[in-house]
Write a protein that holds these residues in place. Structure first.
Motif, PDB file in Angstrom:
ATOM      1  N   PRO A  52       7.782  -0.961  -3.647  1.00  0.00           N
ATOM      2  CA  PRO A  52       6.965  -0.471  -4.770  1.00  0.00           C
ATOM      3  C   PRO A  52       7.665   0.649  -5.539  1.00  0.00           C
ATOM      4  O   PRO A  52       8.785   1.048  -5.205  1.00  0.00           O
ATOM      5  N   HIS A  53       7.001   1.160  -6.566  1.00  0.00           N
ATOM      6  CA  HIS A  53       7.480   2.291  -7.379  1.00  0.00           C
ATOM      7  C   HIS A  53       8.816   1.972  -8.034  1.00  0.00           C
ATOM      8  O   HIS A  53       9.794   2.706  -7.894  1.00  0.00           O
ATOM      9  N   THR A  65       9.604   3.834   0.492  1.00  0.00           N
ATOM     10  CA  THR A  65       8.803   3.684  -0.713  1.00  0.00           C
ATOM     11  C   THR A  65       7.327   3.518  -0.371  1.00  0.00           C
ATOM     12  O   THR A  65       6.466   3.752  -1.220  1.00  0.00           O
ATOM     13  N   SER A  66       7.021   3.115   0.857  1.00  0.00           N
ATOM     14  CA  SER A  66       5.623   2.969   1.300  1.00  0.00           C
ATOM     15  C   SER A  66       5.161   4.140   2.143  1.00  0.00           C
ATOM     16  O   SER A  66       4.062   4.667   1.953  1.00  0.00           O
ATOM     17  N   THR A  86       0.828  -1.210   0.000  1.00  0.00           N
ATOM     18  CA  THR A  86       0.000   0.000   0.000  1.00  0.00           C
ATOM     19  C   THR A  86       0.859   1.255   0.000  1.00  0.00           C
ATOM     20  O   THR A  86       1.844   1.347   0.750  1.00  0.00           O
ATOM     21  N   HIS A  87       0.495   2.208  -0.834  1.00  0.00           N
ATOM     22  CA  HIS A  87       1.172   3.501  -0.826  1.00  0.00           C
ATOM     23  C   HIS A  87       0.514   4.358   0.241  1.00  0.00           C
ATOM     24  O   HIS A  87      -0.687   4.677   0.164  1.00  0.00           O
ATOM     25  N   ARG A 143       5.979  10.404  -4.326  1.00  0.00           N
ATOM     26  CA  ARG A 143       6.392   8.994  -4.282  1.00  0.00           C
ATOM     27  C   ARG A 143       7.908   8.915  -4.103  1.00  0.00           C
ATOM     28  O   ARG A 143       8.645   9.532  -4.854  1.00  0.00           O
ATOM     29  N   TRP A 187      -0.532  10.509   0.860  1.00  0.00           N
ATOM     30  CA  TRP A 187      -1.734  11.053   0.223  1.00  0.00           C
ATOM     31  C   TRP A 187      -1.852  12.556   0.458  1.00  0.00           C
ATOM     32  O   TRP A 187      -1.034  13.146   1.168  1.00  0.00           O
ATOM     33  N   LYS A 207      10.873   6.925  -4.798  1.00  0.00           N
ATOM     34  CA  LYS A 207      11.178   5.864  -5.774  1.00  0.00           C
ATOM     35  C   LYS A 207      12.602   5.349  -5.562  1.00  0.00           C
ATOM     36  O   LYS A 207      13.453   5.439  -6.444  1.00  0.00           O
TER      37      LYS A 207
END
Length: 515
Positions: free
Chosen positions: A421-422, A391-392, A79-80, A263, A83, A265
């Motif tokens: 992720p990313h 990354t999260s 999950t990212h 994000r 927000w 990365k």
């Protein structure tokens, strides 16, 4: 910890009668790049004797995660957790420089159970939310270890808290809040640590630690050393970071440290900065031999730690790969473990195109030294997965080391490594062929490596680098009791009566389901 009352921001309430004292139961940034080889190697310090420390309690509040069970589910699912600015951060939304930025936010930071801690609503309203959150996390870490917080009264328990920012003081100034007596303690970083020691009547060292992004791991390092030196018998160590005001957000954005899309990365070709994040964590630590003797539940063992500084690098905020290599190598020397037994490394990994390769070069150099020192050939296939929690969650700054450390502890508990992720394409400046390292790009089982006695053991390193140059690294190992430590095997099958109490019927009904 569920809040029964909310102190809010700045709101004062009439002083209630004094409550009874509680007795039972919450980087490198986008920086100028440094050369991949420094002209002058950092000096190596002599390794200290290894003194294992058990982690017997832990608690955390991370972006989108009010507890560690929720945090693990998010990590496992990829999950990212970054927000847009939530509605309760009115000052961020009102400022045109910050209203469209993204960050990793925890839940409401205004909610606080002041009566539980015998604090009046008037004083609580003038306390930095970082103080409130860390107080709750320290309390929960003690409870997680199976102890009543009140049982620590009068003990030689140390308190080490990483904290850096002062957003709440800025907010009160912006809103013209008149100076009041409780402000002196409410905005003090020293009191963030000392308040916990005062409330629980702890008699060991009590220190607030600010080394910027490495504050959390430096706090743990200080706690480990204090336990080894006999300055305390137990230690609470952790860190906290809460984002409230536009000031630092704007400064970091204008310095082009922040990723435009929010994000982080890490290790990717399109790495372009980091996202800010908030949260915190706390650990209860005890010397391993004492923890085994006391029958404590042991989450993991700290085998070694090290701290150093970059010295003079390309600029004040630029990383130094030799210094980073030095702090890693020193931590593993202190831990006295083979580099071949390490199977995971949690990188600092802020997600910059040139900063990430600098960190990887430091890892490669450190492990080459360690293999050579033990007379071992470097492996031809990688055995160390490398990941970065940022990354999260985004970058939790002073608390970022706690995010990475808690991720490793949860991964040990579940025997699984989450994915990074990313990552559409790797950074071309990162070269891992022929090294012990591979990137953790998929969720995978974490089996560990043989410990020399035929038993698999999970060992990991956690890095954290401050943008002022202070570096820290921890070496962790999951706890596998020896036959002599196992005790009565029938004890695991016994039924136990566990009395529970809570201040209300609703709270009591929810209590049995808490982790």
């Amino acid at each position: 910890m569920a809040a029964r009352s909310a102190a809010g921001f700045f709101r004062e309430e009439a002083e209630p009668p004094a409550a009874e004292a509680p007795t039972a139961g919450a980087d490198a940034r986008s920086l100028p790049s440094a050369p991949l080889a420094a002209e002058t190697p950092a000096p190596e310090a002599a390794p200290a004797p290894c003194r294992d420390v058990a982690i017997i309690g832990m608690a955390g509040a991370m972006p989108g995660s009010e507890d560690l069970d929720a945090f693990w589910e998010h990590l496992r699912a990829g999950t990212h957790l970054v927000w847009p600015v939530p509605e309760d951060r009115a000052d961020l939304l009102a400022d045109p420089e910050t209203r469209d930025l993204r960050a990793g936010f925890v839940g409401s930071v205004a909610a606080f159970d002041a009566p539980l801690f015998n604090i009046s609503p008037r004083e609580a309203a003038l306390m930095d939310p970082q103080q409130r959150l860390f107080l709750q996390l320290a309390w929960r870490a003690v409870e997680d270890a199976g102890y009543r917080p009140s049982s620590l009264a009068g003990t030689a328990t140390g308190l080490f808290a990483g904290v850096a920012t002062s957003d709440y003081e800025e907010l009160m100034t912006r809103h013209g809040v008149p100076v009041q007596a409780h402000m002196a303690t409410g905005i003090s970083h020293a009191v963030l640590a000392n308040r916990v020691s005062h409330l629980l009547d702890l008699r060991g060292p009590s220190e607030a630690i600010d080394t910027a992004c490495s504050s959390a791991l430096v706090a743990v390092h200080r706690a480990v050393n204090a336990l080894a030196a006999g300055e305390c018998d137990l230690a609470i160590a952790g860190a906290v970071n809460v984002i409230l005001s536009p000031g630092l957000f704007t400064a970091f954005a204008k310095s082009r440290m922040l990723s435009p899309d929010g994000r982080c990365k890490t290790f990717a070709a399109d790495a372009d900065g980091y996202a800010r994040g908030e949260g915190g964590g706390a650990l209860l630590l005890k010397p391993l031999r004492a923890a085994i003797g006391d029958g404590d539940h042991i989450h993991a063992v700290i085998k070694g730690s090290a701290v150093n500084h970059c010295g003079r690098s390309a600029s004040l905020t630029a990383p130094n790969p030799d210094a980073q290599a030095s702090v890693l190598a020193q931590a593993y020397r202190v831990a006295d473990v083979s580099p071949a037994s390490i199977t995971y490394l949690e990188a600092h990994g802020t997600g910059t195109r040139l900063g990430d390769p600098v960190e990887i070069e430091g890892m490669k150099s450190a492990f080459a030294q360690l293999y050579a020192e033990r007379g071992l050939p470097e492996p031809v296939s990688p055995h160390v997965a490398v990941g970065a929690v940022k990354t999260s969650t985004g970058h939790l700054e002073a608390a970022s080391g706690m995010a990475g450390l808690l991720k490793v502890l949860l991964s040990m508990r579940h025997g699984e490594l989450p994915a990074n992720p990313h990552f559409p394409q790797g950074n071309p400046h990162i070269r891992l062929d022929g090294t012990p390292f591979r990137l953790a790009l998929q969720r995978q089982p974490w089996e560990g490596a043989p410990d020399g006695q035929g038993r698999p053991v999970r060992r990991a390193g956690v890095s954290s680098f401050g943008f002022g140059g202070t570096n820290a690294h921890l070496v962790l190992e999951d706890f596998r009791p020896s036959a002599a430590d196992d005790g009565d095997p029938a004890a695991e099958r016994r039924a136990w009566v566990v009395p529970l109490s809570a201040p209300s019927h609703d709270a009591l009904s929810a209590y049995p389901d808490r982790p």
